[in-house]
Write an enzyme that holds these catalytic residues in place. Structure first.
Site, PDB file in Angstrom:
ATOM      1  N   HIS A  66      -6.707  -1.999  -5.331  1.00 22.40           N
ATOM      2  CA  HIS A  66      -5.229  -1.477  -4.457  1.00 22.40           C
ATOM      3  C   HIS A  66      -6.546  -1.290  -2.779  1.00 22.40           C
ATOM      4  CE1 HIS A  66      -2.282   0.946  -1.672  1.00 22.40           C
ATOM      5  NE2 HIS A  66      -3.206  -0.217  -1.157  1.00 22.40           N
ATOM      6  N   HIS A  68      -8.154  -3.509   0.895  1.00 21.41           N
ATOM      7  CA  HIS A  68      -7.669  -3.954   1.986  1.00 21.41           C
ATOM      8  C   HIS A  68      -9.361  -4.792   2.451  1.00 21.41           C
ATOM      9  CE1 HIS A  68      -3.738  -2.005   2.095  1.00 21.41           C
ATOM     10  NE2 HIS A  68      -3.817  -1.255   1.628  1.00 21.41           N
ATOM     11  N   LEU A  69      -8.727  -5.462   2.288  1.00 19.47           N
ATOM     12  CA  LEU A  69      -9.789  -6.963   3.006  1.00 19.47           C
ATOM     13  C   LEU A  69      -9.811  -7.161   3.985  1.00 19.47           C
ATOM     14  CD1 LEU A  69     -11.104  -8.216  -0.746  1.00 19.47           C
ATOM     15  CD2 LEU A  69     -12.167  -6.651  -0.265  1.00 19.47           C
ATOM     16  N   ASP A 157       3.164  -3.485   0.743  1.00 26.06           N
ATOM     17  CA  ASP A 157       2.192  -2.085   1.377  1.00 26.06           C
ATOM     18  C   ASP A 157       1.899  -2.012   2.507  1.00 26.06           C
ATOM     19  OD1 ASP A 157       0.316  -0.116   0.209  1.00 26.06           O
ATOM     20  OD2 ASP A 157      -1.583  -1.065   0.667  1.00 26.06           O
ATOM     21  N   HIS A 184       5.186   0.934  -2.005  1.00 25.30           N
ATOM     22  CA  HIS A 184       4.186   1.446  -0.776  1.00 25.30           C
ATOM     23  C   HIS A 184       5.299   2.341  -0.625  1.00 25.30           C
ATOM     24  CE1 HIS A 184       2.480   2.681   2.775  1.00 25.30           C
ATOM     25  NE2 HIS A 184       3.448   2.898   3.124  1.00 25.30           N
ATOM     26  N   HIS A 237      -0.153   4.480  -4.930  1.00 26.64           N
ATOM     27  CA  HIS A 237      -0.506   5.756  -4.177  1.00 26.64           C
ATOM     28  C   HIS A 237      -0.123   6.370  -4.217  1.00 26.64           C
ATOM     29  CE1 HIS A 237       1.549   3.726  -0.552  1.00 26.64           C
ATOM     30  NE2 HIS A 237       0.060   3.084  -0.381  1.00 26.64           N
ATOM     31  N   ASP A 310      -7.177   2.747  -2.671  1.00 26.18           N
ATOM     32  CA  ASP A 310      -7.098   2.158  -1.123  1.00 26.18           C
ATOM     33  C   ASP A 310      -7.603   2.177   0.204  1.00 26.18           C
ATOM     34  OD1 ASP A 310      -4.862   1.433   0.892  1.00 26.18           O
ATOM     35  OD2 ASP A 310      -3.911   3.725   0.484  1.00 26.18           O
TER      36      ASP A 310
HETATM   37  O1  DOR Z   1      -3.408   4.206   5.995  1.00 27.05           O
HETATM   38  C1  DOR Z   1      -3.236   2.853   4.627  1.00 27.05           C
HETATM   39  N1  DOR Z   1      -3.620   2.181   5.478  1.00 27.05           N
HETATM   40  N2  DOR Z   1      -2.056   3.169   3.442  1.00 27.05           N
HETATM   41  C2  DOR Z   1      -1.711   2.139   3.662  1.00 27.05           C
HETATM   42  O2  DOR Z   1      -0.369   1.851   2.780  1.00 27.05           O
HETATM   43  C3  DOR Z   1      -2.024   0.851   4.611  1.00 27.05           C
HETATM   44  C4  DOR Z   1      -3.445   1.249   4.661  1.00 27.05           C
HETATM   45  C5  DOR Z   1      -3.493  -0.133   5.376  1.00 27.05           C
HETATM   46  O3  DOR Z   1      -3.729  -1.338   5.443  1.00 27.05           O
HETATM   47  O4  DOR Z   1      -4.877   0.392   6.676  1.00 27.05           O
END
Ligand code: DOR
Length: 455
Positions: A66, A68-69, A157, A184, A237, A310
């Site tokens: 998990h 986020h790039l 997500d 999610h 998560h 995450d």
């Molecule tokens: O806190 C979060 N940030 N939860 C998520 O499900 C997405 C993520 C984001 O992409 O910033």
């Protein structure tokens, strides 16, 4: 006559290799990307790069389900290159890139473009596709064409799939393709735009909250849909005690449900929000201590298969907005191992980290092998990276050389400015953590040496 080509050799020397029965003293020799020997003492072959692992454990490279790039679209927050480097510094040799990019990863073209970027990164970058076009929750994305490019996990997500009928259809399409949907869990009507957990702290602070039922209701709905369709589902998560209980019951029933939890949901409570600092704003929100204890217990008894970061980078200007406007999310790749080690493994003898909330002295502690199973073996299996690229496996001759070397005694203080991520939004800034990654080797190539990224 041409020089014979010498194999590329790396010797990891002096460490203790993680085994189910406990760490065992052994050196590890790698040749052209493959482990060729794991023995008590191995002499360095000529020309080998020697990595000093004395005082450290040597385990399989971590795998993050998990991450986020942010590329494409929010390269001010992170890129594939910078996120991969942060991952390597955290001991990861593979990450799964979430599809909530701009535009979303919801087509074969988007997957191909990311694969090109990923191929240049210092760790393996697997791609997750969106469940619905544009993550809008209305029409299913073209699963088959993305699956044809090797995409194994699909998720919207950042949002849950709100319509139960659409989620049912998604699961029915997914099953014959051999792909896994990842949810999610957040019912948007119940969450109603709340910025933190709804409870005593949200009342005291006057911040609109989202109740635990917003997560639990979707967990329950989706487990019912798995029962109906027989398709596998991964729950992202999880943060509430009742969600963990629902998954435990589903597993006892034999349903193909897997789950993950983040290091922050097992270590920080909603009390952190007392200072109105948006760095602690995250979705799902930080919960009270009883939920943290249940999440930790879920990891310890195997109900929660995987620890996933995450990692959600956001640039400083957005995290400096007023609390209700700031986006949710925390970085996590570089701190995940140490935070999870503190929350799951440390006890009175090793010193429980003072920042750890809701610590229960009676809680069973995880072994190092169990921690690696949750951060490497299980996530590799869920993402299909065990078979695809040899991630998450035991360190044995013949295995692909994905490994990390961690000094479990090293104490360090988190300095956001020193992060390889483009963003600085770590909730652990200034906190002392125990356990630091010294080296990371991905596919036989050292990518972190002595705590420094070398690629
Ligand atoms: O806190 C979060 N940030 N939860 C998520 O499900 C997405 C993520 C984001 O992409 O910033």
């Amino acid at each position: 006559m041409a020089e014979p080509v010498r194999p590329r050799r790396v010797l990891v020397r002096g460490g203790r290799v993680v085994e189910p029965s406990g760490p065992r003293r052994a050196d590890v020799l790698v040749e052209d990307g493959t482990i060729v020997a794991v023995e008590a003492t191995i002499a360095a072959p000529p020309g080998a790069t020697v990595l000093d692992a004395s005082g450290c454990v040597v385990g399989p490279g971590l795998v993050d389900l998990h991450t986020h790039l942010r590329e494409p679209g929010r390269e001010d927050a992170e890129t594939v290159e910078t996120g991969a480097r942060a991952a390597a510094l955290g001991g990861y040799t593979a990450v799964v890139a979430m599809p909530n990019t701009e535009p979303a990863t919801d087509s074969a073209g988007a997957v191909r473009a990311l694969q090109v970027l990923g191929a240049r990164a210092c760790v393996e970058v697997a791609i997750a596709g969106a469940i619905t076009v544009g993550r809008a929750g209305e029409r299913l994305a073209p699963f088959a064409e993305m699956a044809g490019l090797g995409v194994r996990l699909f998720t919207d997500d950042g949002r849950g799939v709100q319509h139960a009928g659409l989620m049912r259809r998604a699961l029915e399409y997914a099953r014959p393709l051999g792909i896994v949907l990842a949810e999610h869990c957040e019912d948007e009507e119940l969450a109603a735009g709340g910025s933190m957990h709804e409870g005593a702290w949200s009342s005291r602070l006057g911040i609109p909250g989202q109740p635990a039922i917003a997560e639990e209701a979707m967990v329950e709905r989706d487990i019912g849909l798995v029962r109906l369709t027989g398709a596998p589902l991964h729950l992202l998560h999880l943060s509430c005690a009742r969600s963990v209980a629902l998954v435990r019951a589903a597993r006892a029933e034999g349903l193909p449900v897997t789950a993950e939890a983040t290091p922050h949901h097992m270590s920080l409570t909603d009390a952190e929000l007392a200072g109105y600092d948006p760095v602690f704003k995250v979705n799902p929100p930080l919960r009270p201590g009883a939920d943290l204890a249940a999440v930790r217990a879920g990891v310890l008894d195997g109900t929660i298969d995987a620890v996933a970061t995450d990692h959600a980078p956001h640039p400083p200007e957005s995290k400096e907005e007023p609390f209700d406007l700031a986006p949710p999310g925390m970085t996590g790749l570089e701190t995940a191992f140490a935070v999870a080690y503190g929350a799951l493994c440390c006890d009175a003898s090793t010193g429980v980290p003072p920042w750890l909330a809701g610590s229960d002295p009676a809680q069973r502690r995880a072994s190092i092998a169990e921690l690696f199973a949750a951060m490497s073996g299980a996530p590799a299996r869920i993402a299909g990276l065990d078979v695809a690229s040899g991630q998450g496996g035991a360190l044995r001759p013949g295995a692909r050389a994905h490994l990390c070397v961690v000094d479990l005694d090293a104490r360090w203080t988190v300095d956001p400015a020193a992060s390889a991520s483009r963003s600085r939004n770590t909730p652990f800034a200034g906190r002392e953590l125990v356990g630091r990654v010294r080296h990371t080797v991905c596919a036989g190539e050292p990518v972190v040496v002595d705590g420094k990224a070398v690629r």
